[in-house]
Design an enzyme around this catalytic site. Sequence first.
Site, PDB file in Angstrom:
ATOM      1  N   ASN A 309       0.814  -1.214   0.000  1.00  0.00           N
ATOM      2  CA  ASN A 309       0.000   0.000   0.000  1.00  0.00           C
ATOM      3  C   ASN A 309       0.848   1.265   0.000  1.00  0.00           C
ATOM      4  OD1 ASN A 309       0.418  -1.180   2.754  1.00  0.00           O
ATOM      5  ND2 ASN A 309      -0.372   0.815   3.411  1.00  0.00           N
ATOM      6  N   HIS A 405      -4.775  -4.220  10.821  1.00  0.00           N
ATOM      7  CA  HIS A 405      -5.192  -4.558   9.448  1.00  0.00           C
ATOM      8  C   HIS A 405      -6.136  -5.749   9.379  1.00  0.00           C
ATOM      9  CE1 HIS A 405      -2.367  -1.584   8.067  1.00  0.00           C
ATOM     10  NE2 HIS A 405      -1.354  -2.217   8.608  1.00  0.00           N
ATOM     11  N   HIS A 432       2.507  -6.354   5.454  1.00  0.00           N
ATOM     12  CA  HIS A 432       1.454  -5.428   5.885  1.00  0.00           C
ATOM     13  C   HIS A 432       1.339  -5.324   7.407  1.00  0.00           C
ATOM     14  CE1 HIS A 432      -1.605  -2.680   4.833  1.00  0.00           C
ATOM     15  NE2 HIS A 432      -2.650  -3.427   5.091  1.00  0.00           N
TER      16      HIS A 432
END
Length: 539
Positions: A309, A405, A432
Amino acid sequence: MPAPTCLSPPSLPLHHTATASTSLLSGGRHRRSRRRHMSGLVLLKAKAGDGDGHVDGGDELLLASRRDAVLGVARVLFAAANERCLRGMDRAALGRGSFFAGAMANSWRVLMQGLASLMFLCARADEYVRQPPSPLVLTDHDKPAAHPQQVHISTVGRDKMRISWVTDDRSTPSVVEYGKSRGNYTASATGGHATYKYFFYESGAIHHVTIGPLAPGTTYHYRCGKAGDELTLRTPPASLPIELVVTGDLGQTRWTASTLAHIGGADYDMLLLPGDLSYADTQQPLWDSFGRLVQPLASARPWMVTEGNHEAEALPVVGFAPFVAYNARWRMPHEESGSASNLYYSFDAAGGAAHVVMLGSYAEFEEGSEQRAWLERDLAGVDRRRTPWLLVLLHAPWYNTNQAHQGEGEAMRAAMEALLYEARVDVVFSGHVHAYERFTRIYDNEADGRGPMYITIGDGGNREGLALKFLEDHKSAHLSVFQEASFGHGRLRIVDETSAVWTWHRNDDEYATVRDEVWLESLASPKLSMATAGPRDKL
């Protein structure tokens, strides 16, 4: 194998604190035993001094220097013995030694790891303490404008390498000279370069040159742009064994530098990175600083990456498309694998014994999307009789019991998990979440011996710090085998067609420590397929 000097760069500073220590006993949790992080483990040191136990500063320094000398010798001896054990295991796996000798070598290796870790624990005696987020490490460039910088390499096809670098001088030629001996360049190749703009920032010339054909497992010396320093790379082996380093969410902090130093402290063949590289986040000079920070390692072994991201950097209001900097700087071999996008691709390793699929968590993946159609074609083309190992990397994890997340990979799991299961993917790596977590083999939220093992390794050392909280009552808690919120990196050593060993090394101590280790058997193995047949086969 001994690490070449190019993998231990002095320019990667380690960040130490007085409270950092190495321990196999604190900081992690195995789900099988439901063990919590140990918070009261303090061993007493024997002190030298007067009868009251007083130790003056000189005595403390003398004891510390003697202790460090002993630990230094112990590390050297352990590394040498460990290398001999790995060599014995490889010989046995390749049929060049007896099975008994290989088993003994592995037993000695496990025993030595435990003894070495206990020695460091008793000598240090401090409790392991997790460290807070670390400031950025900004790597300057003080060379002439035509001097190559940010050099990194990636594999292209069966016998080629792509060399990528940046120059401030946009007229520098996109040429790589190379050969098998220092200063003797017997071949050269020409490529091209491009630039991009982001607000008031304009990149230097980003060069990409593909060289080859190259011999496998061979050291080459090369020079970029007919200027600058000579660099050295080694091509991956043509067959097993092969060692793959996996690390995610790197960034460029002191913890990142520590992680890179630990990676470079032992040899490997290729590095896999499941997203979030520079953490530039629209500040484009940070892409340049990151490239300079990783160059000592990324110019010597192939780095194969996929996007996270933090690579998006999209600003739709002012017209900046996503992934402009990432696509310009980190070009991967997507065309060679039939992919229309640099955000997802695949490649073979070890002469086709392993097939690695790099998926894009931030490219469309639903039914009817280009990525899903490409994945179906790619997996259909894998012959597991020739390719016993099938690995997948992506950024947002499909299984995650950390508070951070939660659920962000669920839509992609629902769209693609069945494809991976039917292809008998062995391991799925993700990033992540800034912690380490290993799950058992899973399919559709249930333990399944014919599903992939899922591993989250988003703990490379980024500026955002660690994701500390794991959820005890999470629906996947019973599937989580090991979890720890520490910076680190992992190594997958594929020994032969049926066996591989995965180790995770906690890297935010002064000494890298093996905290998790598991042996895997390929799902292409007929023996394993028969042994794990169960209810899922009826689906």
